[in-house]
Design a protein around this motif. Structure first.
Motif, PDB file in Angstrom:
ATOM      1  N   LEU A  23       0.830  -1.195   0.000  1.00  0.00           N
ATOM      2  CA  LEU A  23       0.000   0.000   0.000  1.00  0.00           C
ATOM      3  C   LEU A  23       0.866   1.247   0.000  1.00  0.00           C
ATOM      4  O   LEU A  23       2.015   1.226   0.443  1.00  0.00           O
ATOM      5  CB  LEU A  23      -0.894   0.027   1.246  1.00  0.00           C
ATOM      6  N   ASN A  24       0.295   2.343  -0.467  1.00  0.00           N
ATOM      7  CA  ASN A  24       0.885   3.651  -0.271  1.00  0.00           C
ATOM      8  C   ASN A  24       1.132   3.849   1.224  1.00  0.00           C
ATOM      9  O   ASN A  24       0.345   3.422   2.058  1.00  0.00           O
ATOM     10  CB  ASN A  24      -0.106   4.688  -0.827  1.00  0.00           C
ATOM     11  N   ASN A  36      -1.714   5.276   3.289  1.00  0.00           N
ATOM     12  CA  ASN A  36      -2.807   4.323   3.505  1.00  0.00           C
ATOM     13  C   ASN A  36      -2.422   3.265   4.538  1.00  0.00           C
ATOM     14  O   ASN A  36      -3.232   2.895   5.403  1.00  0.00           O
ATOM     15  CB  ASN A  36      -3.182   3.652   2.190  1.00  0.00           C
ATOM     16  N   ALA A  37      -1.191   2.776   4.434  1.00  0.00           N
ATOM     17  CA  ALA A  37      -0.719   1.785   5.400  1.00  0.00           C
ATOM     18  C   ALA A  37      -0.707   2.363   6.810  1.00  0.00           C
ATOM     19  O   ALA A  37      -1.059   1.691   7.784  1.00  0.00           O
ATOM     20  CB  ALA A  37       0.669   1.296   5.011  1.00  0.00           C
TER      21      ALA A  37
END
Length: 264
Positions: free
Chosen positions: A247-248, A251-252
């Protein structure tokens, strides 16, 4: 015939005082001033009693929104046309008729973090959009501070501030010269240090969390540096059921913070 050997030049850094490794008085990049634009960053800054303001440019519509949201302003605005703010920013910047110049906020000391804190540490995350989005998540989950490095981190101004959408006023940034030293100090203070890596040896959900807690996020592509990895108590991964397994970083971070809040 061989030429005579040249004398070695003096060391370029000889005699320079050693730089401190602790927090700096101001945010990353040691900026002299912070530029904030857009409704949310400017409104939240004007509500922050810790801010010191230098200049406020506002269009007629922008000023109307400010007075509705903030009431009495802490400084007199300068009325301008939208094009005057446009010239001060990049073509893709959405300023909503508001442009504020103020002093950077001070960087708090790591020793001041409370013993029940949840803290984020960013290992050379350089994209200001990502750092801004991380700050928004940090504000939503009541994170006590976000630790960044002086080098290889964006300054707390401009694009980062716009992406943070006012979160700069609610989550302190702690700028350190050496992230490894900061993690080492937090470990000695009793912080549980969780490093996130797509190749981590443990699933995040398998670790029992406790406070004080620091979640360590690495740059996209490079991930965590070796010393950072070595200083984490657990190196974990976020297991994804879908076809894309990474994930980006922003986002993570949001997922990690949600999971940490549920574990309280």
């Amino acid at each position: 015939m061989s030429s005579p050997s040249r004398p070695r030049p003096a060391a370029r850094h000889a005699g320079r005082p050693k730089r401190p490794s602790g927090p700096l008085p101001h945010r990353p990049g040691d900026i002299d001033e912070a530029v904030l634009y857009g409704a949310h960053p400017v409104i939240e800054a004007l509500r922050n009693p810790a801010r010191r303001f230098r200049k406020l440019l506002a269009t007629e519509n922008g000023l109307r929104r400010l007075t509705e949201e903030v009431g009495e302003l802490p400084l007199a605005p300068e009325m301008v046309r939208p094009s005057e703010i446009d010239r001060l920013l990049t073509p893709d910047a959405v300023h909503q008729g508001l442009y504020l110049v103020c002093d950077p906020l001070p960087s708090p000391d790591l020793d001041a973090l409370p013993q029940d804190a949840v803290v984020l540490a960013l290992d050379q995350v350089t994209d200001p959009h990502n750092v801004g989005a991380i700050l928004r998540s940090a504000a939503a989950f009541a994170v006590a501070a976000v630790i960044v490095t002086v080098r290889h981190s964006p300054a707390a101004t401009g694009v980062l501030a716009k992406s943070a959408s006012g979160a700069l006023e609610h989550v302190p940034l702690v700028a350190v010269r050496n992230l490894g030293d900061a993690l080492d100090m937090l470990g000695r203070r009793g912080f549980m240090r969780i490093g996130f890596d797509s190749e981590g040896s443990e699933p995040f959900e398998g670790v029992t969390l406790r406070r004080p807690l620091v979640l360590v996020m690495g740059a996209e592509g490079k991930g965590l540096r070796q010393r950072t990895r070595e200083l984490c108590d657990h190196l974990v991964r976020l297991d994804m059921p879908g076809a894309i397994k990474s994930l980006n970083v922003s986002n993570a971070t949001a997922i990690a913070l949600y999971a940490a809040s549920r574990a309280d």
